[in-house]
Design an enzyme around this catalytic site. Structure first.
Site, PDB file in Angstrom:
ATOM      1  N   LYS A 101       0.834  -1.210   0.000  1.00 48.82           N
ATOM      2  CA  LYS A 101       0.000   0.000   0.000  1.00 48.82           C
ATOM      3  C   LYS A 101       0.869   1.261   0.000  1.00 48.82           C
ATOM      4  O   LYS A 101       0.631   2.196  -0.768  1.00 48.82           O
ATOM      5  CB  LYS A 101      -0.937  -0.019   1.223  1.00 48.82           C
ATOM      6  CG  LYS A 101      -2.003  -1.096   1.111  1.00 48.82           C
ATOM      7  CD  LYS A 101      -2.844  -1.287   2.371  1.00 48.82           C
ATOM      8  CE  LYS A 101      -3.755  -2.510   2.172  1.00 48.82           C
ATOM      9  NZ  LYS A 101      -4.712  -2.748   3.253  1.00 48.82           N
ATOM     10  N   ASP A 121     -11.222   2.749   3.928  1.00 49.94           N
ATOM     11  CA  ASP A 121     -11.411   1.303   3.975  1.00 49.94           C
ATOM     12  C   ASP A 121     -12.898   0.940   3.879  1.00 49.94           C
ATOM     13  O   ASP A 121     -13.246  -0.205   3.616  1.00 49.94           O
ATOM     14  CB  ASP A 121     -10.898   0.789   5.323  1.00 49.94           C
ATOM     15  CG  ASP A 121      -9.764  -0.192   5.191  1.00 49.94           C
ATOM     16  OD1 ASP A 121      -9.518  -0.684   4.077  1.00 49.94           O
ATOM     17  OD2 ASP A 121      -9.140  -0.467   6.220  1.00 49.94           O
ATOM     18  N   GLN A 128      -4.708  -1.520   9.604  1.00 51.43           N
ATOM     19  CA  GLN A 128      -4.655  -2.859   9.014  1.00 51.43           C
ATOM     20  C   GLN A 128      -5.221  -3.897   9.985  1.00 51.43           C
ATOM     21  O   GLN A 128      -4.878  -3.905  11.164  1.00 51.43           O
ATOM     22  CB  GLN A 128      -3.194  -3.190   8.645  1.00 51.43           C
ATOM     23  CG  GLN A 128      -3.024  -4.453   7.827  1.00 51.43           C
ATOM     24  CD  GLN A 128      -3.567  -4.354   6.404  1.00 51.43           C
ATOM     25  OE1 GLN A 128      -3.725  -3.273   5.847  1.00 51.43           O
ATOM     26  NE2 GLN A 128      -3.871  -5.479   5.811  1.00 51.43           N
TER      27      GLN A 128
HETATM   28  N1  L34 Z   1      -8.039  -2.534   7.296  1.00 46.79           N
HETATM   29  N2  L34 Z   1      -7.312  -4.648   6.750  1.00 46.79           N
HETATM   30  C1  L34 Z   1      -7.810  -3.467   6.371  1.00 46.79           C
HETATM   31  N3  L34 Z   1      -8.104  -3.187   5.076  1.00 46.79           N
HETATM   32  C2  L34 Z   1      -7.888  -4.110   4.119  1.00 46.79           C
HETATM   33  O1  L34 Z   1      -8.241  -3.863   2.857  1.00 46.79           O
HETATM   34  C3  L34 Z   1      -7.332  -5.346   4.475  1.00 46.79           C
HETATM   35  N4  L34 Z   1      -7.009  -6.307   3.544  1.00 46.79           N
HETATM   36  C4  L34 Z   1      -7.218  -7.711   3.888  1.00 46.79           C
HETATM   37  C5  L34 Z   1      -6.549  -7.966   5.246  1.00 46.79           C
HETATM   38  N5  L34 Z   1      -6.680  -6.848   6.174  1.00 46.79           N
HETATM   39  C6  L34 Z   1      -7.086  -5.609   5.823  1.00 46.79           C
HETATM   40  C7  L34 Z   1      -5.939  -6.218   2.722  1.00 46.79           C
HETATM   41  O2  L34 Z   1      -5.316  -5.196   2.566  1.00 46.79           O
HETATM   42  C8  L34 Z   1      -6.528  -8.421   2.740  1.00 46.79           C
HETATM   43  N6  L34 Z   1      -5.684  -7.412   2.129  1.00 46.79           N
HETATM   44  C9  L34 Z   1      -4.738  -7.654   1.114  1.00 46.79           C
HETATM   45  C10 L34 Z   1      -4.004  -6.646   0.527  1.00 46.79           C
HETATM   46  C11 L34 Z   1      -3.061  -6.900  -0.457  1.00 46.79           C
HETATM   47  C12 L34 Z   1      -2.857  -8.188  -0.875  1.00 46.79           C
HETATM   48  C13 L34 Z   1      -3.581  -9.209  -0.311  1.00 46.79           C
HETATM   49  C14 L34 Z   1      -4.514  -8.948   0.677  1.00 46.79           C
HETATM   50  C15 L34 Z   1      -1.811  -8.440  -1.910  1.00 46.79           C
HETATM   51  O3  L34 Z   1      -1.157  -7.548  -2.352  1.00 46.79           O
HETATM   52  N7  L34 Z   1      -1.619  -9.706  -2.299  1.00 46.79           N
HETATM   53  C16 L34 Z   1      -0.610 -10.093  -3.260  1.00 46.79           C
HETATM   54  C17 L34 Z   1       0.424 -10.982  -2.617  1.00 46.79           C
HETATM   55  C18 L34 Z   1       1.158 -10.290  -1.525  1.00 46.79           C
HETATM   56  C19 L34 Z   1       2.097 -11.181  -0.761  1.00 46.79           C
HETATM   57  O4  L34 Z   1       2.983 -11.796  -1.382  1.00 46.79           O
HETATM   58  O5  L34 Z   1       1.989 -11.218   0.464  1.00 46.79           O
HETATM   59  C20 L34 Z   1      -1.315 -10.823  -4.396  1.00 46.79           C
HETATM   60  O6  L34 Z   1      -0.806 -10.784  -5.504  1.00 46.79           O
HETATM   61  O7  L34 Z   1      -2.347 -11.432  -4.126  1.00 46.79           O
END
Ligand code: L34
Length: 296
Positions: free
Chosen positions: A54, A121, A98
């Protein structure tokens, strides 16, 4: 026939390019720079990875952005005071705490504390309520990203049988609400199945789905024989199922990708599917909040 794989990473990149132009215009016209703070409590490796993504994206878009790391044992009162400080900070348009939070902190109290105008959010009860009645200012990021992926991939949502697996406040409940609104890019017939659904019913419902959205939090949960031929399958799961030799987390979605992709019409991969869209929709909400603050 093998499914078309929808790259969330590609779609996210496209949207970020659109956003970058908006940010540049906003700066030129009003001098206002979108401001985002992401608050991370503790050091959960998944959360660290997500907030890092982010912050990196916010910087690329030219935001004023702060990563505020707090210890896992921060008191609820101290966290609420910190949020209040950002509520009053005119340079900050978006506040994100988060999730999940440590057990000793009441999540609801924290989400209530964020000024709804800065709730990029979309988790404040006021914004949750507005979403339910079709008046949302800020859609929660993961569901917003899912809808955007469906629309930009040309999936017909109106009248579609749409089944959501999972009823979390972050994904299942809001995506169901978004997709049942009488609006373009929605207007689906929505079913939510969850841990209270008997297993045989679960499979029966999934098999009916033209659009299947899976946020179960169980690796490879949805099998090929649960999926209707040609369905659009959106995999929201990001499960850390192991570690590579180089120390990188090995990720798996909630969908048994390889066999399901032979049956589905469209499918999102993990990683590179919904995850990057979540991050990008946070940026979109923050730009919107900055514009509202600028009165444009
Ligand atoms: N307050 N908490 C708050 N807001 C959110 O919108 C979230 N979420 C979820 C968990 N907690 C939160 C996220 O940000 C899930 N989430 C999230 C954000 C980004 C990714 C996955 C979940 C992401 O970038 N995933 C990558 C892989 C990243 C890695 O290697 O760890 C992908 O390509 O799926």
């Amino acid at each position: 026939m093998a499914a078309k794989i929808i790259s969330g990473a590609e779609v996210a990149k496209q949207i970020r390019e659109e956003l970058k132009r908006e940010v540049d215009q906003l700066k030129a016209k009003t001098g206002i720079v979108p401001g985002l703070v992401t608050i991370l409590v503790g050091e959960n490796p998944a959360s660290v990875s997500y907030v890092t993504g982010k912050q990196k994206t916010a910087k690329e878009l030219g935001f004023y952005s702060i990563q505020d790391n707090q210890p896992a044992d921060i008191s609820e009162a101290a966290l609420l005071a910190l949020i209040d400080q950002y509520n009053k900070d005119a340079k900050i348009h978006g506040i994100l705490v988060q999730l999940p939070l440590p057990k000793h902190v009441n999540e609801t109290n924290v989400l209530y504390a964020i000024d709804p105008k800065k709730d990029v959010d979309g988790f404040h009860p006021v914004n949750v309520g507005k979403l339910m009645i079709g008046e949302a200012d800020y859609l929660p990021c993961t569901p917003a990203g899912i809808q955007e992926l469906l629309v930009r991939s040309g999936v017909k949502t109106k009248g579609a049988e749409l089944v959501v697996v999972g009823r979390s406040n972050i994904v299942g409940k809001p995506i169901a609400n978004i997709m049942l609104q009488k609006k373009d890019g929605a207007n689906s017939t929505v079913t939510i199945v969850h841990t209270g659904t008997p297993p045989e019913k679960m499979i029966e419902h999934c098999r009916r789905a033209d659009i299947l959205i899976v946020a179960a939090g169980v690796p490879k949960y949805v099998k090929a024989d649960w999926v209707k031929e040609g369905a659009a399958v959106i995999d929201v799961g990001v499960n850390r199922i192991g570690m590579s030799e180089s120390g990188k987390a090995i990720l798996a979605g909630d969908v048994d990708f390889e066999p399901v992709k032979e049956k589905a019409g469209l499918i999102t991969p993990v990683p590179g599917g919904v995850g990057p869209m979540t991050i990008t929709m946070l940026m979109k909400n923050t730009v919107k909040a900055a514009k509202v603050a600028a009165g444009v």
